[in-house]
Write an enzyme that holds these catalytic residues in place. Structure first.
Site, PDB file in Angstrom:
ATOM      1  N   HIS A 193     -24.205 -21.764  -2.601  1.00 35.22           N
ATOM      2  CA  HIS A 193     -24.717 -21.497  -1.249  1.00 35.22           C
ATOM      3  C   HIS A 193     -25.978 -20.649  -1.325  1.00 35.22           C
ATOM      4  O   HIS A 193     -26.273 -20.045  -2.360  1.00 35.22           O
ATOM      5  CB  HIS A 193     -23.666 -20.763  -0.409  1.00 35.22           C
ATOM      6  CG  HIS A 193     -22.591 -21.663   0.109  1.00 35.22           C
ATOM      7  ND1 HIS A 193     -21.451 -21.939  -0.614  1.00 35.22           N
ATOM      8  CD2 HIS A 193     -22.488 -22.363   1.264  1.00 35.22           C
ATOM      9  CE1 HIS A 193     -20.685 -22.777   0.082  1.00 35.22           C
ATOM     10  NE2 HIS A 193     -21.289 -23.045   1.228  1.00 35.22           N
ATOM     11  N   LYS A 208     -25.422 -15.763   2.228  1.00 31.09           N
ATOM     12  CA  LYS A 208     -23.992 -15.922   2.500  1.00 31.09           C
ATOM     13  C   LYS A 208     -23.250 -14.667   2.059  1.00 31.09           C
ATOM     14  O   LYS A 208     -23.392 -14.216   0.931  1.00 31.09           O
ATOM     15  CB  LYS A 208     -23.440 -17.167   1.796  1.00 31.09           C
ATOM     16  CG  LYS A 208     -21.989 -17.430   2.164  1.00 31.09           C
ATOM     17  CD  LYS A 208     -21.546 -18.807   1.745  1.00 31.09           C
ATOM     18  CE  LYS A 208     -20.059 -19.018   2.022  1.00 31.09           C
ATOM     19  NZ  LYS A 208     -19.705 -18.921   3.448  1.00 31.09           N
TER      20      LYS A 208
HETATM   21  N1  LIG Z   1     -17.132 -23.471   9.150  1.00 33.08           N
HETATM   22  C1  LIG Z   1     -18.324 -23.993   8.854  1.00 33.08           C
HETATM   23  O1  LIG Z   1     -18.521 -25.222   8.861  1.00 33.08           O
HETATM   24  C2  LIG Z   1     -19.478 -23.075   8.542  1.00 33.08           C
HETATM   25  C3  LIG Z   1     -20.752 -23.575   8.255  1.00 33.08           C
HETATM   26  C4  LIG Z   1     -21.808 -22.675   8.057  1.00 33.08           C
HETATM   27  C5  LIG Z   1     -21.578 -21.301   8.136  1.00 33.08           C
HETATM   28  N2  LIG Z   1     -20.309 -20.860   8.387  1.00 33.08           N
HETATM   29  C6  LIG Z   1     -20.003 -19.433   8.551  1.00 33.08           C
HETATM   30  O2  LIG Z   1     -20.415 -19.051   9.865  1.00 33.08           O
HETATM   31  C7  LIG Z   1     -20.785 -17.664   9.867  1.00 33.08           C
HETATM   32  C8  LIG Z   1     -22.187 -17.506  10.438  1.00 33.08           C
HETATM   33  O3  LIG Z   1     -23.116 -18.192   9.631  1.00 33.08           O
HETATM   34  P1  LIG Z   1     -24.679 -18.204   9.953  1.00 33.08           P
HETATM   35  O4  LIG Z   1     -25.304 -18.953   8.824  1.00 33.08           O
HETATM   36  O5  LIG Z   1     -24.947 -18.644  11.348  1.00 33.08           O
HETATM   37  O6  LIG Z   1     -25.013 -16.631   9.812  1.00 33.08           O
HETATM   38  P2  LIG Z   1     -26.178 -15.800  10.508  1.00 33.08           P
HETATM   39  O7  LIG Z   1     -26.181 -14.472   9.814  1.00 33.08           O
HETATM   40  O8  LIG Z   1     -27.431 -16.591  10.560  1.00 33.08           O
HETATM   41  O9  LIG Z   1     -25.665 -15.628  12.021  1.00 33.08           O
HETATM   42  C9  LIG Z   1     -24.623 -14.777  12.406  1.00 33.08           C
HETATM   43  C10 LIG Z   1     -24.998 -14.182  13.752  1.00 33.08           C
HETATM   44  O10 LIG Z   1     -23.887 -13.450  14.252  1.00 33.08           O
HETATM   45  C11 LIG Z   1     -24.378 -12.253  14.827  1.00 33.08           C
HETATM   46  N3  LIG Z   1     -23.303 -11.260  14.895  1.00 33.08           N
HETATM   47  C12 LIG Z   1     -22.854 -10.405  13.945  1.00 33.08           C
HETATM   48  N4  LIG Z   1     -21.845  -9.650  14.413  1.00 33.08           N
HETATM   49  C13 LIG Z   1     -21.637 -10.052  15.686  1.00 33.08           C
HETATM   50  C14 LIG Z   1     -20.727  -9.648  16.708  1.00 33.08           C
HETATM   51  N5  LIG Z   1     -19.819  -8.686  16.504  1.00 33.08           N
HETATM   52  N6  LIG Z   1     -20.776 -10.281  17.895  1.00 33.08           N
HETATM   53  C15 LIG Z   1     -21.683 -11.245  18.131  1.00 33.08           C
HETATM   54  N7  LIG Z   1     -22.589 -11.664  17.217  1.00 33.08           N
HETATM   55  C16 LIG Z   1     -22.564 -11.068  16.011  1.00 33.08           C
HETATM   56  C17 LIG Z   1     -25.538 -11.849  13.924  1.00 33.08           C
HETATM   57  O11 LIG Z   1     -26.427 -10.942  14.588  1.00 33.08           O
HETATM   58  C18 LIG Z   1     -26.191 -13.197  13.644  1.00 33.08           C
HETATM   59  O12 LIG Z   1     -27.168 -13.534  14.613  1.00 33.08           O
HETATM   60  C19 LIG Z   1     -20.600 -17.194   8.419  1.00 33.08           C
HETATM   61  O13 LIG Z   1     -19.295 -16.639   8.276  1.00 33.08           O
HETATM   62  C20 LIG Z   1     -20.690 -18.489   7.612  1.00 33.08           C
HETATM   63  O14 LIG Z   1     -20.025 -18.423   6.375  1.00 33.08           O
HETATM   64  C21 LIG Z   1     -19.271 -21.714   8.586  1.00 33.08           C
END
Ligand SMILES: NC(=O)c1ccc[n+]([C@@H]2O[C@H](COP(=O)([O-])OP(=O)(O)OC[C@H]3O[C@@H](n4cnc5c(N)ncnc54)[C@H](O)[C@@H]3O)[C@@H](O)[C@H]2O)c1
Length: 238
Positions: free
Chosen positions: A135, A139
């Site tokens: 990744h 991450k």
């Molecule tokens: N299940 C899936 O298919 C899948 C796919 C991609 C990513 N993910 C997961 O999704 C999550 C997010 O990934 P991303 O790439 O968008 O990350 P990212 O860091 O780009 O986005 C996360 C967002 O959440 C916000 N945030 C943090 N704490 C918060 C809170 N308490 N309340 C509201 N917002 C808050 C951050 O400010 C940020 O804007 C990670 O855990 C990642 O591993 C899952």
């Protein structure tokens, strides 16, 4: 549908793009600068919320949304020690919850292949098994939720593997998961069975985040008007 987004980062923004393309409305967007807006009044205006924040915030966001009676689709990884608690709470309030460690349609088909391959390989003890996940460097959790799902299925089907570890291992009962962080990889997962005679490998490579985002929107469409606890197997009828 009226969709709420909890987490407006890389995934939140891609989900918004796909949701709008599919004719939905995004009526609530929550990120760190407006956490107070995650309240019962705003949640009641949504048909479903999609939570993609991260390991430290997912549990609270999911519980708060379920408490307010919202239908919740969650993709945040790295918080699954509290998964059973959430499922129990969701059942107790007759709520709606769908979690997937990976929302991509291709990965969910890959999960089925992984399960079948493990069944076929179970009697063949001369093959060593390893898992690799690659990744991007931002991450936060390792191993990936997807790698954990793959590992759990292998352990379920192959009796000589009792547990997974996130490092190289020469212990017969341990299934090793190697995590590599390389930009800009959106997500690669490889399962390898290796013997002195030959290797068998299955690999899934995501080319962009759009596959996860589309799956999350399909999941929100699926839970609309439903009560219960669901997974992508239900959405994709696998
Ligand atoms: N299940 C899936 O298919 C899948 C796919 C991609 C990513 N993910 C997961 O999704 C999550 C997010 O990934 P991303 O790439 O968008 O990350 P990212 O860091 O780009 O986005 C996360 C967002 O959440 C916000 N945030 C943090 N704490 C918060 C809170 N308490 N309340 C509201 N917002 C808050 C951050 O400010 C940020 O804007 C990670 O855990 C990642 O591993 C899952």
């Amino acid at each position: 549908m009226k969709i709420g987004l909890i987490g407006y980062g890389k995934m939140g923004k891609t989900i918004e793009e796909i949701a709008l393309q599919r004719g939905h409305e995004v009526v609530l967007k929550i990120d760190v600068d407006n956490i107070a807006d995650l309240n019962a009044s705003n949640l009641s205006k949504t048909d479903a919320v999609i939570e993609f924040t991260g390991p430290h915030s997912a549990y609270n966001n999911v519980m708060k949304s379920l408490e307010a009676g919202a239908r919740v689709v969650c993709g945040s990884t790295g918080w699954l020690e509290k998964f059973d608690e959430v499922k129990k709470y969701c059942s107790s309030v007759n709520g709606t919850f769908l979690y997937a460690s990976n929302f991509s349609v291709g990965v969910n088909i890959f999960f089925e292949l992984n399960k079948r391959l493990a069944e076929l390989m179970a009697p063949h003890e001369d093959y060593e098994i390893s898992l690799t996940e690659i990744h991007h460097t931002q991450k936060r959790d390792a191993p990936s939720g997807t790698a954990i799902t793959l590992a759990e299925k292998i352990i379920e089907k192959i009796p000589r593997k009792k547990t997974w570890v996130n490092h190289l291992s020469d212990q017969e009962n341990e299934l090793e998961i190697i995590s590599e962080r390389i930009d800009p990889a959106p997500g690669t997962h490889k399962v390898k069975y290796s013997s002195v005679i030959d290797d068998i490998e299955i690999v899934h490579t995501a080319h962009s985040r759009k596959g996860f985002a589309l799956g999350a929107v399909l999941a929100a469409e699926f839970v609309h008007n439903k009560k219960g606890i669901f997974s992508m197997k239900d959405v994709l009828d696998l």
